[in-house]
Design a protein around this motif. Structure first.
Motif, PDB file in Angstrom:
ATOM      1  N   ASP A  50      90.634  56.299  34.790  1.00 26.69           N
ATOM      2  CA  ASP A  50      91.276  57.172  33.778  1.00 26.69           C
ATOM      3  C   ASP A  50      92.843  57.168  33.551  1.00 26.69           C
ATOM      4  O   ASP A  50      93.344  56.927  32.481  1.00 26.69           O
ATOM      5  N   THR A  51      93.355  57.309  34.811  1.00 25.70           N
ATOM      6  CA  THR A  51      94.878  57.365  35.031  1.00 25.70           C
ATOM      7  C   THR A  51      95.482  56.071  34.556  1.00 25.70           C
ATOM      8  O   THR A  51      96.502  56.024  33.749  1.00 25.70           O
ATOM      9  N   GLU A  54      95.604  55.531  30.753  1.00 29.22           N
ATOM     10  CA  GLU A  54      96.470  56.359  29.985  1.00 29.22           C
ATOM     11  C   GLU A  54      97.785  55.618  30.471  1.00 29.22           C
ATOM     12  O   GLU A  54      98.808  55.508  29.711  1.00 29.22           O
ATOM     13  N   HIS A  58     100.616  54.300  27.742  1.00 29.28           N
ATOM     14  CA  HIS A  58     102.094  54.696  27.668  1.00 29.28           C
ATOM     15  C   HIS A  58     103.012  53.352  27.546  1.00 29.28           C
ATOM     16  O   HIS A  58     103.751  53.446  26.768  1.00 29.28           O
ATOM     17  N   GLU A  78     103.596  61.584  24.689  1.00 29.58           N
ATOM     18  CA  GLU A  78     102.359  61.977  25.824  1.00 29.58           C
ATOM     19  C   GLU A  78     100.988  62.285  25.243  1.00 29.58           C
ATOM     20  O   GLU A  78      99.835  61.581  25.474  1.00 29.58           O
ATOM     21  N   HIS A  79     101.053  63.033  23.887  1.00 28.42           N
ATOM     22  CA  HIS A  79      99.640  63.120  23.273  1.00 28.42           C
ATOM     23  C   HIS A  79      99.020  62.114  22.700  1.00 28.42           C
ATOM     24  O   HIS A  79      97.989  61.682  22.867  1.00 28.42           O
ATOM     25  N   ARG A  82      97.675  60.061  25.436  1.00 25.31           N
ATOM     26  CA  ARG A  82      96.408  60.466  26.091  1.00 25.31           C
ATOM     27  C   ARG A  82      95.194  60.305  25.072  1.00 25.31           C
ATOM     28  O   ARG A  82      94.156  59.973  25.667  1.00 25.31           O
ATOM     29  N   ALA A  85      93.919  56.899  25.272  1.00 19.78           N
ATOM     30  CA  ALA A  85      93.337  56.645  26.541  1.00 19.78           C
ATOM     31  C   ALA A  85      92.010  57.396  26.514  1.00 19.78           C
ATOM     32  O   ALA A  85      90.893  56.752  26.966  1.00 19.78           O
ATOM     33  N   TYR A  86      91.605  58.557  26.010  1.00 21.20           N
ATOM     34  CA  TYR A  86      90.422  59.170  25.683  1.00 21.20           C
ATOM     35  C   TYR A  86      89.445  58.272  24.854  1.00 21.20           C
ATOM     36  O   TYR A  86      88.272  58.084  25.278  1.00 21.20           O
ATOM     37  N   PHE A 119      88.689  64.460  33.078  1.00 19.64           N
ATOM     38  CA  PHE A 119      89.286  63.503  32.053  1.00 19.64           C
ATOM     39  C   PHE A 119      88.123  63.590  30.859  1.00 19.64           C
ATOM     40  O   PHE A 119      88.780  63.863  29.795  1.00 19.64           O
ATOM     41  N   GLU A 122      89.195  67.134  29.139  1.00 20.82           N
ATOM     42  CA  GLU A 122      90.387  66.785  28.360  1.00 20.82           C
ATOM     43  C   GLU A 122      90.078  66.129  27.100  1.00 20.82           C
ATOM     44  O   GLU A 122      90.675  66.678  26.049  1.00 20.82           O
ATOM     45  N   CYS A 126      90.635  67.583  23.228  1.00 25.02           N
ATOM     46  CA  CYS A 126      91.495  66.843  22.345  1.00 25.02           C
ATOM     47  C   CYS A 126      90.678  66.461  20.985  1.00 25.02           C
ATOM     48  O   CYS A 126      91.048  66.611  19.776  1.00 25.02           O
TER      49      CYS A 126
END
Length: 154
Positions: A50-51, A54, A58, A78-79, A82, A85-86, A119, A122, A126
């Motif tokens: 997950d990390t 993301e 970036h 940032e949004h 994320r 990544a989602y 995750f 989140e 979103c």
């Protein structure tokens, strides 16, 4: 190949070094800085993937120092990272996959998608913000309110 291995290979292919380090704070899972990714070494496989997803996003979408989340431009970057990544790790198609695999709760869905429950929650929040109460994809209705549900259209 595991999700972590696939993401590490993508980073390698993009010439992005990935280092596993012990951060002083357990709340910080990853950091993208100066073309490199640092991942907290104490994470499980799902959290690591997950990390890493993301932080790769970036790399693709962010510029400059975005640590100041009081700044609107930083928050937007940032949004975006994320959300991407989602979409990469969960996505609407992943929610449908969970339905097809008879996942009955968020824990089962997270296991099916090999993401952390945090995750997943989140991502769902979103998606609620992005799509509202529901959205449709490939003959399915995905409802976010009052709780997550998937219905196949006839």
């Amino acid at each position: 190949m595991t999700a972590v291995e696939e993401l590490e290979q993508e980073a390698y292919d993009q010439n992005i070094p990935v280092d596993y380090v012990k951060f002083k704070s357990d709340h910080l899972h990853g950091l993208y800085i100066d073309g490199s990714i640092a991942i907290h070494s104490g994470l499980n496989a799902a959290q690591t993937a997950d990390t890493l997803a993301e932080e790769l996003e970036h790399h693709y979408t962010s510029y400059g120092n975005i640590l100041n989340q009081h700044d609107t431009v930083c928050r937007k970057q940032e949004h975006l990272a994320r959300l991407r990544a989602y979409d990469r790790r969960v996505g609407l198609s992943g929610i449908i996959l969970g339905y097809r695999n008879h996942c009955h709760n968020l824990h089962e869905l997270a296991e099916c998608l090999e993401v952390s429950e945090e995750f997943l929650n989140e991502a769902l929040e979103c998606y609620r913000e992005k799509y509202g109460c529901y959205t449709e994809l490939d003959g399915y209705v995905i409802m976010f309110e009052p709780h997550l549900a998937v219905v196949e259209k006839l």
